[in-house]
Design a protein around this motif. Structure first.
Motif, PDB file in Angstrom:
ATOM      1  N   GLU A 482       0.805  -1.221   0.000  1.00  0.00           N
ATOM      2  CA  GLU A 482       0.000   0.000   0.000  1.00  0.00           C
ATOM      3  C   GLU A 482       0.843   1.278   0.000  1.00  0.00           C
ATOM      4  N   THR A 483       2.126   1.152   0.201  1.00  0.00           N
ATOM      5  CA  THR A 483       2.987   2.343   0.076  1.00  0.00           C
ATOM      6  C   THR A 483       3.739   2.368  -1.251  1.00  0.00           C
ATOM      7  N   LEU A 484       4.068   1.205  -1.813  1.00  0.00           N
ATOM      8  CA  LEU A 484       4.925   1.154  -3.000  1.00  0.00           C
ATOM      9  C   LEU A 484       4.172   0.945  -4.308  1.00  0.00           C
ATOM     10  N   GLU A 485       2.887   0.580  -4.249  1.00  0.00           N
ATOM     11  CA  GLU A 485       2.089   0.502  -5.473  1.00  0.00           C
ATOM     12  C   GLU A 485       1.488   1.890  -5.736  1.00  0.00           C
ATOM     13  N   PRO A 486       1.808   2.527  -6.862  1.00  0.00           N
ATOM     14  CA  PRO A 486       1.425   3.946  -7.069  1.00  0.00           C
ATOM     15  C   PRO A 486      -0.066   4.208  -7.025  1.00  0.00           C
ATOM     16  N   GLN A 487      -0.891   3.211  -7.365  1.00  0.00           N
ATOM     17  CA  GLN A 487      -2.337   3.440  -7.396  1.00  0.00           C
ATOM     18  C   GLN A 487      -2.981   3.450  -6.015  1.00  0.00           C
ATOM     19  N   ALA A 488      -2.258   3.004  -5.003  1.00  0.00           N
ATOM     20  CA  ALA A 488      -2.827   2.975  -3.659  1.00  0.00           C
ATOM     21  C   ALA A 488      -3.128   4.390  -3.176  1.00  0.00           C
ATOM     22  N   THR A 489      -4.194   4.528  -2.412  1.00  0.00           N
ATOM     23  CA  THR A 489      -4.663   5.850  -1.982  1.00  0.00           C
ATOM     24  C   THR A 489      -3.579   6.650  -1.287  1.00  0.00           C
ATOM     25  N   ASP A 490      -2.836   6.012  -0.397  1.00  0.00           N
ATOM     26  CA  ASP A 490      -1.810   6.716   0.372  1.00  0.00           C
ATOM     27  C   ASP A 490      -0.414   6.188   0.055  1.00  0.00           C
ATOM     28  N   SER A 491      -0.181   5.857  -1.198  1.00  0.00           N
ATOM     29  CA  SER A 491       1.149   5.401  -1.610  1.00  0.00           C
ATOM     30  C   SER A 491       2.155   6.541  -1.505  1.00  0.00           C
ATOM     31  N   PHE A 492       3.418   6.186  -1.493  1.00  0.00           N
ATOM     32  CA  PHE A 492       4.458   7.215  -1.490  1.00  0.00           C
ATOM     33  C   PHE A 492       4.396   8.047  -2.773  1.00  0.00           C
ATOM     34  N   PHE A 493       3.973   7.445  -3.882  1.00  0.00           N
ATOM     35  CA  PHE A 493       3.798   8.241  -5.097  1.00  0.00           C
ATOM     36  C   PHE A 493       2.671   9.246  -4.907  1.00  0.00           C
ATOM     37  N   ALA A 494       1.548   8.807  -4.315  1.00  0.00           N
ATOM     38  CA  ALA A 494       0.421   9.717  -4.115  1.00  0.00           C
ATOM     39  C   ALA A 494       0.827  10.929  -3.292  1.00  0.00           C
ATOM     40  N   TRP A 495       1.746  10.730  -2.342  1.00  0.00           N
ATOM     41  CA  TRP A 495       2.184  11.823  -1.478  1.00  0.00           C
ATOM     42  C   TRP A 495       3.340  12.624  -2.074  1.00  0.00           C
ATOM     43  N   GLY A 496       3.757  12.286  -3.286  1.00  0.00           N
ATOM     44  CA  GLY A 496       4.718  13.131  -3.991  1.00  0.00           C
ATOM     45  C   GLY A 496       6.179  12.829  -3.733  1.00  0.00           C
ATOM     46  N   PHE A 497       6.486  11.649  -3.189  1.00  0.00           N
ATOM     47  CA  PHE A 497       7.886  11.334  -2.898  1.00  0.00           C
ATOM     48  C   PHE A 497       8.707  11.048  -4.158  1.00  0.00           C
ATOM     49  N   PHE A 498       8.033  10.803  -5.267  1.00  0.00           N
ATOM     50  CA  PHE A 498       8.747  10.475  -6.505  1.00  0.00           C
ATOM     51  C   PHE A 498       8.484  11.503  -7.604  1.00  0.00           C
ATOM     52  N   ASP A 499       8.123  12.717  -7.240  1.00  0.00           N
ATOM     53  CA  ASP A 499       7.688  13.705  -8.230  1.00  0.00           C
ATOM     54  C   ASP A 499       8.762  14.092  -9.232  1.00  0.00           C
ATOM     55  N   SER A 500      10.018  13.905  -8.893  1.00  0.00           N
ATOM     56  CA  SER A 500      11.065  14.353  -9.818  1.00  0.00           C
ATOM     57  C   SER A 500      11.060  13.565 -11.131  1.00  0.00           C
ATOM     58  N   VAL A 501      10.471  12.354 -11.141  1.00  0.00           N
ATOM     59  CA  VAL A 501      10.430  11.588 -12.399  1.00  0.00           C
ATOM     60  C   VAL A 501       9.335  12.106 -13.323  1.00  0.00           C
ATOM     61  N   LEU A 502       8.511  13.021 -12.836  1.00  0.00           N
ATOM     62  CA  LEU A 502       7.402  13.526 -13.644  1.00  0.00           C
ATOM     63  C   LEU A 502       7.796  14.700 -14.532  1.00  0.00           C
ATOM     64  N   GLN A 503       9.067  15.046 -14.508  1.00  0.00           N
ATOM     65  CA  GLN A 503       9.542  16.169 -15.325  1.00  0.00           C
ATOM     66  C   GLN A 503      10.661  15.700 -16.248  1.00  0.00           C
ATOM     67  N   GLN A 504      10.529  16.029 -17.510  1.00  0.00           N
ATOM     68  CA  GLN A 504      11.598  15.707 -18.462  1.00  0.00           C
ATOM     69  C   GLN A 504      12.840  16.537 -18.184  1.00  0.00           C
ATOM     70  N   LYS A 505      13.980  15.915 -18.360  1.00  0.00           N
ATOM     71  CA  LYS A 505      15.245  16.626 -18.163  1.00  0.00           C
ATOM     72  C   LYS A 505      15.918  16.952 -19.503  1.00  0.00           C
ATOM     73  N   GLU A 506      15.549  16.265 -20.555  1.00  0.00           N
ATOM     74  CA  GLU A 506      16.043  16.543 -21.907  1.00  0.00           C
ATOM     75  C   GLU A 506      14.838  16.649 -22.837  1.00  0.00           C
ATOM     76  N   HIS A 507      14.993  17.407 -23.920  1.00  0.00           N
ATOM     77  CA  HIS A 507      13.910  17.483 -24.897  1.00  0.00           C
ATOM     78  C   HIS A 507      14.531  17.774 -26.261  1.00  0.00           C
ATOM     79  N   PHE A 508      13.766  18.300 -27.200  1.00  0.00           N
ATOM     80  CA  PHE A 508      14.288  18.540 -28.552  1.00  0.00           C
ATOM     81  C   PHE A 508      13.926  19.944 -29.014  1.00  0.00           C
ATOM     82  N   SER A 509      14.695  20.430 -29.940  1.00  0.00           N
ATOM     83  CA  SER A 509      14.324  21.628 -30.695  1.00  0.00           C
ATOM     84  C   SER A 509      13.560  21.161 -31.917  1.00  0.00           C
TER      85      SER A 509
END
Length: 579
Positions: A482-509
């Motif tokens: 219930e903490t490590l499955e992202p779909q769980a209501t109170d998972s660590f993902f739900a609380w934003g502990f992994f938010d840095s993967v939600l942003q691209q670090k490289e892109h294209f022109s």
């Protein structure tokens, strides 16, 4: 309601601040509370032990009080003796202080009144005198505007302005971290956290939130519904405190029924359920005077202690069956919704809800007419059904970079094994396809919900020092899922502990990638066919050149491997990873 006199009045030297107030409208300060327990521990060292149990955000320590008839304060020894453990926590919301005062009185009576000694023969009682030390130090007389006394009290938020009854999973506060260590140390059979309600008006002084039985292991849910709750309700009725399930209507009046509270793991009882501990939140009614609220809480805690002793064997059997069932369980629920197709019926003692013109706005306002009490059958919706599930993996693999998550896992009983060398293995990974994020901060986080995942099997290289958490029978399996499955209501993902993967670090022109994309489509006819099909199916997409270029990028080798990929992997193999 008339209060029954105490069976044995305490000597003046042992009266609490609450008892010393003829009006019964005083709650102890933090200093008075701790000093009182210290005095008890000094006078009755064979039955009551007090110790510091870790830091809080206030800078003052959390305290642990242990009551045992034989003076045994060792959890392992207590379990070997087949004693049940009742864990009582007070003052998480110090503006709701009944439990603080009631527990002081109960602890004293258990050591001073010989006829109560038998209650400790098979049960060890652990008391946290004040959990939110920070809020208790922030004493005032105004913040509980809906509440009838006491004269002064603490504040709901802690020193970081956190509501600690939303912090059990994320553990941002030092209070929650110290609590987790204490909870894991004792692994209690029953957990009680004392509260005061908000909401509607009604006749009851005491209401009760019990762990949602649908969320417990079947053996525990059956025992809770069939034996424990009936005994508690009967015991409180006998003590002249008729009790009802926590009053939560859809609306402000009971016509549409009572709805059982869904305590996800951010709450104390939801957290406790992850470890096969049955939890309770007794909620006294805010509009009753403080004195009856304290006495009702005292009698509830005494009734709980009596019942745990009487049903000791049944509790042990249910917990053993729950542990065995979890060892064989392969699919776990992650989120829940109320099942409105099922309901019980309770006889509810309320007051008629009426309207009258508001003296503030002139508009119709609700009030409860205490001159019109009623007792009538009301539907009680007390069943939840899962809306998302996850299959149990052999292990989770967490890269060592995610140190904050690793610390929380260790604190809550997880065993993490570091890889001795780099390992390349096929694992199941999740790509975060979609999610909703709350527009406002909630307890210091922007919560994610409605998470949509795309699972994939990939061969991934993990590095020496990355951590593997095996879901063995000895592991806190449900907590991990219930903490490590992202779909769980109170998972660590739900609380934003992994938010840095939600942003691209490289892109294209775009002007550069136009030529690269065209070459990719020439060399990959299948990719080009998928693109053309999407353009036909979605005219808006077909007329949006930028969106098509982005789609090609996201489906090309140039896409970042880590972008929107959940960093915790699921290993489905056997044995030990890399062996």
């Amino acid at each position: 309601m008339t209060l029954a006199p105490a069976p044995t009045a305490p000597a003046p030297a042992w009266r609490t601040p609450f008892e010393n107030d003829p009006a019964g409208n005083t709650t102890a300060t933090h200093a008075e509370c701790i000093a009182y327990y210290q005095k008890l521990a000094s006078a009755y060292p064979k039955q009551l032990h007090m110790a510091e149990a870790g830091p809080t955000d206030s800078g003052l320590p959390l305290h642990e009080v242990v009551l045992a008839s034989d003076g045994d304060t060792d959890p392992a020894s207590t379990r070997r003796k087949n004693r049940r453990v009742l864990f009582i926590q007070n003052g998480i919301h110090p503006g709701e202080p009944e439990g603080i005062d009631a527990s002081m009185m109960l602890a004293r009576d258990l050591v001073q009144q010989p006829k109560l000694h038998k209650l400790l023969e098979g049960v060890t009682v652990v008391i946290v005198p004040v959990y939110n030390v920070d809020g208790m130090l922030n004493r005032n007389s105004t913040t509980r505007v809906n509440q009838n006394g006491p004269a002064a009290y603490g504040f709901r938020g802690n020193a970081r302005h956190l509501d600690l009854n939303r912090d059990y999973i994320k553990q941002d506060s030092r209070n929650a971290r110290s609590f987790a260590a204490l909870f894991q140390k004792w692994q209690p059979d029953i957990f009680v956290e004392t509260h005061t309600s908000n909401g509607a008006d009604y006749q009851y002084t005491m209401t009760l939130i019990a762990t949602q039985h649908s969320k417990l292991a079947p053996a525990l849910g059956t025992y809770l519904q069939g034996q424990l709750l009936p005994a508690l309700y009967k015991g409180m009725e006998q003590k002249k405190w008729p009790m009802t399930p926590y009053v939560d209507f859809e609306g402000k009046t009971p016509e549409r029924g009572l709805r059982a509270f869904l305590e996800t793991p951010r709450y104390s009882t939801g957290y406790a359920a992850l470890f096969n501990t049955i939890g309770f939140m007794p909620e006294t009614h805010m509009l009753k005077a403080f004195a009856p609220r304290v006495h009702a809480t005292y009698d509830f805690l005494k009734t709980m202690l009596e019942t745990v002793g009487q049903q000791s064997a049944a509790i042990a059997t249910a917990r053993t069956a729950a542990t065995a069932g979890m060892a064989a369980q392969t699919t776990f629920p992650l989120a829940w919704t109320l099942d409105e197709s099922q309901h019980e019926t309770v006889q509810f003692r309320g007051y008629e809800g009426r309207t009258k013109p508001s003296e503030v706005s002139g508009q119709p306002r609700l009030y409860y007419d205490r001159a019109a009490p009623f007792t009538r059958p009301v539907k009680y919706f007390n069943t939840y059904k899962p809306t998302a599930t996850a299959a149990r993996p052999t292990a989770y693999i967490i890269p060592q970079a995610w140190g904050e998550v690793l610390d929380i896992l260790r604190r809550n009983g997880a065993t993490l094994e570091p890889l001795a060398r780099d390992v390349t293995a096929p694992v199941e990974v999740y790509y975060l396809e979609d999610y909703k994020t709350s527009p406002r901060a909630y307890e210091g986080h922007y919560l994610h919900s409605q998470v949509q995942l795309r699972p994939a099997t990939e061969t991934v290289t993990f590095h020496q020092g990355d951590l593997v958490c095996y879901l063995t029978d000895a592991a806190p399996v449900r907590y991990l899922i219930e903490t490590l499955e992202p779909q769980a209501t109170d998972s660590f993902f739900a609380w934003g502990f992994f938010d840095s993967v939600l942003q691209q670090k490289e892109h294209f022109s775009d002007y550069v990638f136009e030529d690269v994309a065209a070459d990719l489509l020439r060399r990959d006819p299948a990719l080009k066919q998928r693109l053309e099909k999407l353009k036909q199916q979605n005219p808006a997409f077909g007329s949006n050149g930028a969106a098509q270029l982005e789609w090609v990028y996201l489906n090309s080798p140039h896409r970042e491997a880590g972008f929107n990929r959940y960093p915790v992997a699921r290993w489905l193999g056997t044995g030990r990873l890399g062996q």
